[in-house]
Design an enzyme around this catalytic site. Structure first.
Site, PDB file in Angstrom:
ATOM      1  N   THR A  14     -55.867  87.542 -69.145  1.00 57.27           N
ATOM      2  CA  THR A  14     -56.105  87.384 -70.578  1.00 57.27           C
ATOM      3  C   THR A  14     -57.527  86.922 -70.887  1.00 57.27           C
ATOM      4  OG1 THR A  14     -55.462  86.064 -72.496  1.00 57.27           O
ATOM      5  CG2 THR A  14     -55.190  85.023 -70.376  1.00 57.27           C
ATOM      6  N   TYR A  71     -51.799  78.225 -71.780  1.00 52.23           N
ATOM      7  CA  TYR A  71     -51.570  79.650 -71.481  1.00 52.23           C
ATOM      8  C   TYR A  71     -52.746  80.204 -70.670  1.00 52.23           C
ATOM      9  CZ  TYR A  71     -51.577  84.668 -72.175  1.00 52.23           C
ATOM     10  OH  TYR A  71     -51.641  86.018 -71.964  1.00 52.23           O
TER      11      TYR A  71
END
Ligand code: UFG
Length: 330
Positions: free
Chosen positions: A120, A144
């Site tokens: 990501t 995250y």
């Protein structure tokens, strides 16, 4: 030739996973989906071979990898909401890191040495540059992003230790839907910008909230690089071919984005224009864990994979997502 090989797509029933299984099948790979359907959808597996199971179930994964003679794994299964990761970080480390280790151990036990990993843009955090390139220091601002960076570190160490060949694709903001309407974005609860705006346009929400209008950006709202999910799927097909062709174990992180950023306000305007609907928009405080701006430099993926975003102008993204939502809601 790498096509014709057997690919296990872990988390293949989800948003990016289901577009990628379509693209892999169309490219000539034999696809098996492995998913526990906690957030994925059975009807997003089409008529593919499906095994229901948890990412943490190492014995089951080992058996599937051996039985299906898998050449390469594509791993999507993860918790993905950056904002939620600030509220419940343990869940993110448990699902995204600990359970991924079970998959990696299973791959080792089954002698499967090729992996494409879903990473990501959140690994970069806030940086004072116009475009994010892969070699910048990684400084995630939410659990995250940390969880994905931890797995990247594990993959790096697995090159010499176990001979693993992997690519981590660092996506920017996945959005849009299959142009033929076969699959699209269906999170429950929905937290992502474009689906929330479309739900507001469809009258399923009475208003939309902009999280933060005091960022250091031209209009004060956050800037993101929205990439069409079908372009991401094409990136995975290219990455599978790439890792299977490598002759030496290696790890590389590669950005998948467009190089163009759009503010939240611009996306709001685009959804209103494409849908020809108006809805209430409230300006609200910042959401914890949101970097001000994430825009990709994708030169590495372009050069290594021969990949270019082709469907990712904002109007096309919003039009395809709007078409998918309207069709599903008829
Ligand atoms: N936003 C709002 N209101 C909302 C929802 C979102 O203003 O109701 C804003 C957010 O603050 C952010 C932008 O819209 O500025 C995009 O937010 P999303 O929740 O759609 O996406 P994120 O940028 O938070 O995260 C997404 C994925 C991550 C991935 C990241 C990469 O969820 O998995 O993109 O940039 F890491």
């Amino acid at each position: 030739m790498t096509t014709g090989k057997n690919i296990l797509v872990v988390g293949g029933a989800g948003f990016i996973g289901s577009h990628t299984t379509l693209a892999l099948s169309e490219a000539g790979y034999n696809v098996t989906v492995y998913d526990n359907f906690s957030t994925g959808h059975r009807d997003a597996c089409f008529d593919l071979d499906v095994v229901e199971g948890d990412l943490s179930d190492q014995p089951k994964l080992t058996a599937v990898l051996k039985d299906k003679d898998i050449a390469c794994v594509v791993h999507f299964a993860a918790l993905i909401e950056a904002g939620q990761s600030v509220i419940d970080p343990y869940a993110f480390y448990e699902n995204n890191v600990a359970a991924t280790l079970a998959l990696l151990q299973a791959m080792r036990a089954a002698d499967v040495g090729h992996l494409v990993f879903s990473s990501t843009a959140a690994v970069y955090g806030n940086q004072d540059v116009d475009m994010l390139s892969e070699d910048l220091p990684k400084q995630p601002v939410n659990p995250y992003g940390h969880s994905k960076l931890m797995v990247e570190t594990v993959l790096q160490t697995a090159v010499d230790a176990y001979g693993l060949t992997s690519v981590a694709l660092r996506y920017f903001n996945a959005s849009g839907a299959d142009a033929k309407g076969r699959t699209g974005e269906r999170h429950d609860p929905e937290t992502h910008l474009i689906p929330l705006l479309i739900q507001a346009a469809l009258g399923q929400r009475d208003h939309f909230k902009i999280f933060g209008t005091d960022y250091d950006t031209p209009d004060g709202s956050c800037i993101r690089d929205y990439i069409h999910v079908s372009d991401l799927a094409a990136g995975h097909v290219a990455a599978v071919g790439y890792v299977l062709r490598r002759t030496q174990p290696s790890f590389e992180g590669m950005n998948l984005g467009t190089g163009t950023g759009h503010s939240v306000r611009e996306v709001v305007d685009t959804v209103k224009r494409v849908s020809e609907r108006d809805f209430r928009v409230d300006e609200c405080p910042r959401r914890a864990g949101d970097p001000a701006k994430l825009v990709a430099d994708s030169t590495r993926a372009q050069q290594a994979l021969g990949w270019h975003a082709q469907h990712s102008d904002l109007d096309t993204i919003v039009r395809d997502a709007w078409h998918f939502f309207r069709t599903r809601n008829r």
